[in-house]
Design a protein around this motif. Sequence first.
Motif, PDB file in Angstrom:
ATOM      1  N   LEU A 156       0.565  -0.880   0.262  1.00 15.80           N
ATOM      2  CA  LEU A 156      -0.346   0.277  -0.134  1.00 15.80           C
ATOM      3  C   LEU A 156       0.920   0.974   0.209  1.00 15.80           C
ATOM      4  CD1 LEU A 156      -2.312  -0.745   2.207  1.00 15.80           C
ATOM      5  CD2 LEU A 156      -3.168  -0.620  -0.155  1.00 15.80           C
ATOM      6  N   VAL A 157       1.037   2.313  -1.059  1.00 14.92           N
ATOM      7  CA  VAL A 157       1.667   2.952  -1.365  1.00 14.92           C
ATOM      8  C   VAL A 157       0.799   4.506  -0.723  1.00 14.92           C
ATOM      9  CG1 VAL A 157       2.729   5.331  -2.921  1.00 14.92           C
ATOM     10  CG2 VAL A 157       2.721   2.249  -2.866  1.00 14.92           C
ATOM     11  N   GLY A 158       1.089   5.733  -0.231  1.00 16.47           N
ATOM     12  CA  GLY A 158       0.515   6.524   0.207  1.00 16.47           C
ATOM     13  C   GLY A 158       0.714   6.496   2.112  1.00 16.47           C
ATOM     14  N   ASN A 190     -10.794   5.400  -9.120  1.00 12.54           N
ATOM     15  CA  ASN A 190      -9.521   5.587  -8.335  1.00 12.54           C
ATOM     16  C   ASN A 190      -8.539   4.982  -8.561  1.00 12.54           C
ATOM     17  OD1 ASN A 190     -11.470   6.685  -6.129  1.00 12.54           O
ATOM     18  ND2 ASN A 190     -12.183   5.085  -6.307  1.00 12.54           N
ATOM     19  N   VAL A 191      -7.710   4.192  -8.049  1.00 12.01           N
ATOM     20  CA  VAL A 191      -6.466   4.223  -8.267  1.00 12.01           C
ATOM     21  C   VAL A 191      -6.218   3.136  -9.224  1.00 12.01           C
ATOM     22  CG1 VAL A 191      -3.989   3.419  -7.054  1.00 12.01           C
ATOM     23  CG2 VAL A 191      -5.555   4.258  -5.808  1.00 12.01           C
ATOM     24  N   ARG A 192      -6.801   2.479 -10.251  1.00 14.31           N
ATOM     25  CA  ARG A 192      -7.171   2.188 -10.623  1.00 14.31           C
ATOM     26  C   ARG A 192      -7.087   2.856 -11.880  1.00 14.31           C
ATOM     27  NH1 ARG A 192     -10.642  -1.645 -10.277  1.00 14.31           N
ATOM     28  NH2 ARG A 192      -9.235  -3.136  -9.237  1.00 14.31           N
ATOM     29  N   GLU A 193      -7.850   3.593 -12.146  1.00 13.03           N
ATOM     30  CA  GLU A 193      -7.896   4.362 -12.790  1.00 13.03           C
ATOM     31  C   GLU A 193      -6.745   5.080 -13.083  1.00 13.03           C
ATOM     32  OE1 GLU A 193     -10.705   7.266 -12.653  1.00 13.03           O
ATOM     33  OE2 GLU A 193     -10.642   8.194 -14.418  1.00 13.03           O
ATOM     34  N   LEU A 194      -5.715   5.729 -12.269  1.00 16.97           N
ATOM     35  CA  LEU A 194      -5.043   6.131 -12.092  1.00 16.97           C
ATOM     36  C   LEU A 194      -3.842   5.120 -12.913  1.00 16.97           C
ATOM     37  CD1 LEU A 194      -2.217   8.469 -11.185  1.00 16.97           C
ATOM     38  CD2 LEU A 194      -2.847   7.719  -9.200  1.00 16.97           C
ATOM     39  N   ARG A 195      -3.348   4.220 -12.476  1.00 17.98           N
ATOM     40  CA  ARG A 195      -2.739   2.947 -12.907  1.00 17.98           C
ATOM     41  C   ARG A 195      -2.612   2.546 -14.262  1.00 17.98           C
ATOM     42  NH1 ARG A 195      -3.765  -3.528 -11.559  1.00 17.98           N
ATOM     43  NH2 ARG A 195      -5.467  -2.456 -13.754  1.00 17.98           N
ATOM     44  N   ASN A 196      -3.773   2.788 -15.160  1.00 20.81           N
ATOM     45  CA  ASN A 196      -4.478   2.610 -16.576  1.00 20.81           C
ATOM     46  C   ASN A 196      -3.416   3.921 -17.171  1.00 20.81           C
ATOM     47  OD1 ASN A 196      -5.493  -0.423 -16.208  1.00 20.81           O
ATOM     48  ND2 ASN A 196      -8.143   1.211 -16.048  1.00 20.81           N
ATOM     49  N   GLU A 241     -14.774   2.775  -2.955  1.00 11.42           N
ATOM     50  CA  GLU A 241     -15.751   2.385  -4.002  1.00 11.42           C
ATOM     51  C   GLU A 241     -14.833   1.279  -5.074  1.00 11.42           C
ATOM     52  OE1 GLU A 241     -14.815   6.251  -5.509  1.00 11.42           O
ATOM     53  OE2 GLU A 241     -16.657   7.321  -4.027  1.00 11.42           O
ATOM     54  N   SER A 242     -14.694   1.057  -6.304  1.00 12.76           N
ATOM     55  CA  SER A 242     -14.250  -0.012  -7.219  1.00 12.76           C
ATOM     56  C   SER A 242     -12.966   1.081  -7.638  1.00 12.76           C
ATOM     57  CB  SER A 242     -15.181   0.747  -8.468  1.00 12.76           C
ATOM     58  OG  SER A 242     -13.918   0.215  -9.470  1.00 12.76           O
ATOM     59  N   GLY A 243     -11.708  -0.061  -7.479  1.00 12.48           N
ATOM     60  CA  GLY A 243     -10.834   0.463  -8.151  1.00 12.48           C
ATOM     61  C   GLY A 243      -9.063   1.229  -6.132  1.00 12.48           C
ATOM     62  N   THR A 244     -10.186   1.472  -5.679  1.00  7.90           N
ATOM     63  CA  THR A 244      -9.924   1.772  -4.580  1.00  7.90           C
ATOM     64  C   THR A 244      -8.383   1.376  -3.516  1.00  7.90           C
ATOM     65  OG1 THR A 244     -11.442   1.045  -2.787  1.00  7.90           O
ATOM     66  CG2 THR A 244     -11.317   3.721  -3.286  1.00  7.90           C
ATOM     67  N   GLY A 245      -8.636   0.166  -3.770  1.00 12.41           N
ATOM     68  CA  GLY A 245      -7.370  -0.957  -3.493  1.00 12.41           C
ATOM     69  C   GLY A 245      -7.662  -2.006  -1.677  1.00 12.41           C
ATOM     70  N   LYS A 246      -9.368  -2.570  -2.385  1.00 21.56           N
ATOM     71  CA  LYS A 246      -9.952  -3.236  -1.236  1.00 21.56           C
ATOM     72  C   LYS A 246      -8.896  -4.493  -1.413  1.00 21.56           C
ATOM     73  CE  LYS A 246     -13.836  -3.323  -2.876  1.00 21.56           C
ATOM     74  NZ  LYS A 246     -13.325  -1.993  -3.839  1.00 21.56           N
ATOM     75  N   GLU A 247      -8.424  -5.149  -2.691  1.00 17.15           N
ATOM     76  CA  GLU A 247      -7.912  -6.226  -2.266  1.00 17.15           C
ATOM     77  C   GLU A 247      -6.671  -6.465  -1.949  1.00 17.15           C
ATOM     78  OE1 GLU A 247      -8.039  -8.560  -6.245  1.00 17.15           O
ATOM     79  OE2 GLU A 247      -6.731 -10.441  -5.226  1.00 17.15           O
ATOM     80  N   LEU A 248      -5.486  -4.757  -2.310  1.00 20.55           N
ATOM     81  CA  LEU A 248      -4.843  -4.855  -1.367  1.00 20.55           C
ATOM     82  C   LEU A 248      -5.209  -4.544   0.277  1.00 20.55           C
ATOM     83  CD1 LEU A 248      -2.178  -1.751  -3.703  1.00 20.55           C
ATOM     84  CD2 LEU A 248      -2.201  -4.695  -3.113  1.00 20.55           C
ATOM     85  N   VAL A 249      -5.884  -4.710   0.413  1.00 22.02           N
ATOM     86  CA  VAL A 249      -5.852  -4.312   1.784  1.00 22.02           C
ATOM     87  C   VAL A 249      -5.946  -5.427   2.359  1.00 22.02           C
ATOM     88  CG1 VAL A 249      -7.893  -3.347   3.805  1.00 22.02           C
ATOM     89  CG2 VAL A 249      -6.481  -1.826   1.998  1.00 22.02           C
TER      90      VAL A 249
HETATM   91  N1  LIG Z   1      -3.105   2.215  -1.986  1.00 17.71           N
HETATM   92  C1  LIG Z   1      -1.511   2.216  -3.380  1.00 17.71           C
HETATM   93  N2  LIG Z   1      -0.954   1.662  -3.566  1.00 17.71           N
HETATM   94  C2  LIG Z   1      -0.148   0.929  -4.582  1.00 17.71           C
HETATM   95  N3  LIG Z   1      -1.660   0.794  -5.043  1.00 17.71           N
HETATM   96  C3  LIG Z   1      -2.657   0.742  -5.062  1.00 17.71           C
HETATM   97  C4  LIG Z   1      -2.834   1.240  -4.068  1.00 17.71           C
HETATM   98  N4  LIG Z   1      -4.510   1.293  -3.864  1.00 17.71           N
HETATM   99  C5  LIG Z   1      -4.389   0.028  -5.161  1.00 17.71           C
HETATM  100  N5  LIG Z   1      -4.482   0.092  -5.962  1.00 17.71           N
HETATM  101  C6  LIG Z   1      -3.660  -0.382  -7.125  1.00 17.71           C
HETATM  102  O1  LIG Z   1      -5.054  -0.231  -7.682  1.00 17.71           O
HETATM  103  C7  LIG Z   1      -5.462  -1.176  -8.517  1.00 17.71           C
HETATM  104  C8  LIG Z   1      -6.959  -1.624  -8.100  1.00 17.71           C
HETATM  105  O2  LIG Z   1      -6.503  -2.094  -6.765  1.00 17.71           O
HETATM  106  P1  LIG Z   1      -7.813  -3.283  -6.178  1.00 17.71           P
HETATM  107  O3  LIG Z   1      -8.079  -4.156  -7.162  1.00 17.71           O
HETATM  108  O4  LIG Z   1      -7.669  -3.718  -5.249  1.00 17.71           O
HETATM  109  O5  LIG Z   1      -8.999  -1.959  -6.033  1.00 17.71           O
HETATM  110  P2  LIG Z   1     -10.129  -2.928  -5.571  1.00 17.71           P
HETATM  111  O6  LIG Z   1     -10.586  -1.577  -4.343  1.00 17.71           O
HETATM  112  O7  LIG Z   1     -10.235  -4.392  -5.400  1.00 17.71           O
HETATM  113  O8  LIG Z   1     -11.399  -2.651  -6.712  1.00 17.71           O
HETATM  114  P3  LIG Z   1     -12.939  -3.129  -7.502  1.00 17.71           P
HETATM  115  O9  LIG Z   1     -13.904  -2.572  -6.039  1.00 17.71           O
HETATM  116  O10 LIG Z   1     -12.277  -2.803  -8.742  1.00 17.71           O
HETATM  117  O11 LIG Z   1     -12.657  -4.672  -7.084  1.00 17.71           O
HETATM  118  C9  LIG Z   1      -4.614  -2.631  -8.269  1.00 17.71           C
HETATM  119  O12 LIG Z   1      -4.124  -2.712  -9.259  1.00 17.71           O
HETATM  120  C10 LIG Z   1      -3.667  -2.316  -7.030  1.00 17.71           C
HETATM  121  O13 LIG Z   1      -2.576  -2.444  -6.883  1.00 17.71           O
END
Ligand SMILES: Nc1ncnc2c1ncn2[C@@H]1O[C@H](COP(=O)(O)OP(=O)(O)OP(=O)(O)O)[C@@H](O)[C@H]1O
Length: 453
Positions: free
Chosen positions: A140-142, A357-363, A169-177
Amino acid sequence: MALVLVVDDVRTLADQYAYDLRRIGGHDARVATSGQAALETLAREPVDCVILDLEMPGMDGFEVLRRMKKDGLEIPVIVYTGTGDFDRCAQAIKLGATSFIDKAESMERVAREVESAIERARLEIEVTTLRRDLGGESALVGSSAAMRELAARIARVAAIPSPVLIVGESGTGKELVAREIHRLGAGARTPFVAINSAALPENLIESELFGHEAGAFTGASRTHRGAFERASGGTLFLDEIGELPAAAQAKLLRVLEEGEVTRLGAERSTKVNARVVAATHRDLEADVEGSRFRRDLYFRLNVHMVRVPPLREHRSDVPELANALLSTTCARFGVRRKRLDRDALDALLAYDWHRNNVRELRNVIERMVLATDGATIGAGEVPVEIRSSGAPRPTANGGTFRERRAEAEREIVARALEETEWNIQRAAKNLGLADHASLLKIMRRLGLKRRAD
Ligand SMILES: Nc1ncnc2c1ncn2[C@@H]1O[C@H](COP(=O)(O)OP(=O)(O)OP(=O)(O)O)[C@@H](O)[C@H]1O
Ligand SMILES: [Mg+2]
């Protein structure tokens, strides 16, 4: 073939080096005859390795190293010197140079040094990526107030073996968490099994989760251990829990209550001890009200809730996130490390990332890396829809007045705290509050914790 930049104020010497590097090393080579010219080339071209003269009039090699560091240019630099002064070389290494050579050294030796510097830089990126994937450190970056608060919350719930519900929300990093909870809780050496309820056909979900015996249904030729059993001793991540069909919800509740699963078609149950972490981007409470999600299961899951903030609530993390995403993207695409110039970064900072969110930034980072040939990504490479909607806008899915006001308040307070490095007294004064107790009260209301250190 790598691109090598030779920097030496003596043009004939630099040209000779470049010529020999092409001839012996098979590299492409450029020449710069001043520190300033070197920095300009580095900003423009995807240089893989620099050979740098330390003694130059005007901006010397040391200053070039300092500027490269400041600009975040992580390119291997071999310094060379004709004076044989190794103290100066050691000083250059401290400033980030990879190695040093003597001007009297044979060209074969120099070419080998270039190879190994490039190889080492490549391996460093690989090791960083692997280490992260292996769970060596948080992915988790930030470092904004919001992210620090999230990290503290994760650490607290990780220590407790009961279920956790992650919302955001979608793409906020829930799976990373979820992975971070696993890493700090059950540990990276134990299994992490992820099941996505939205991605599985309804008739397979139960057998995936709970397993089945041979002959339990047509096509079940072999006994299958379900996700609960496979995750034993570790973490079972139930993604998109809001999409779980009603029958599976009922069974899941029973497993959580009894700590045992019964495979489809089995007579006896099996003890399971996987910690369940569920995630959803939906408003589960509304789903409960609308009878789409079982209330009793919701209560089981949401005892420990972790809310992952949308990126617009921690925009100050955009530079750090962009930088980290640039590293991984460039490594993954096998291209040289690129960086963002000030204007490009400003455009990213002004956008609100409401879609993903972060996924959009990644794309967006991936698109920009592909669109840029040189080492520097400029504002021109920022997708037009990001550039043209810079002004903050109301959140896409609204949120109530109360929620949005709380968000705005958090941002104001978090920024004041950041600016004073979390000095409550000074932040309170800057905000025009009566005293630090008033600020502490507001922080408590907004759920902002004092920084531990
Ligand atoms: N804090 C963070 N630091 C680094 N990378 C992040 C961070 N948050 C999200 N990402 C990256 O953004 C992308 C989306 O994260 P993730 O799949 O965990 O989101 P999600 O909340 O599970 O989304 P969804 O609801 O669409 O399933 C991943 O590539 C993840 O690595
Ligand atoms: Mg997800």
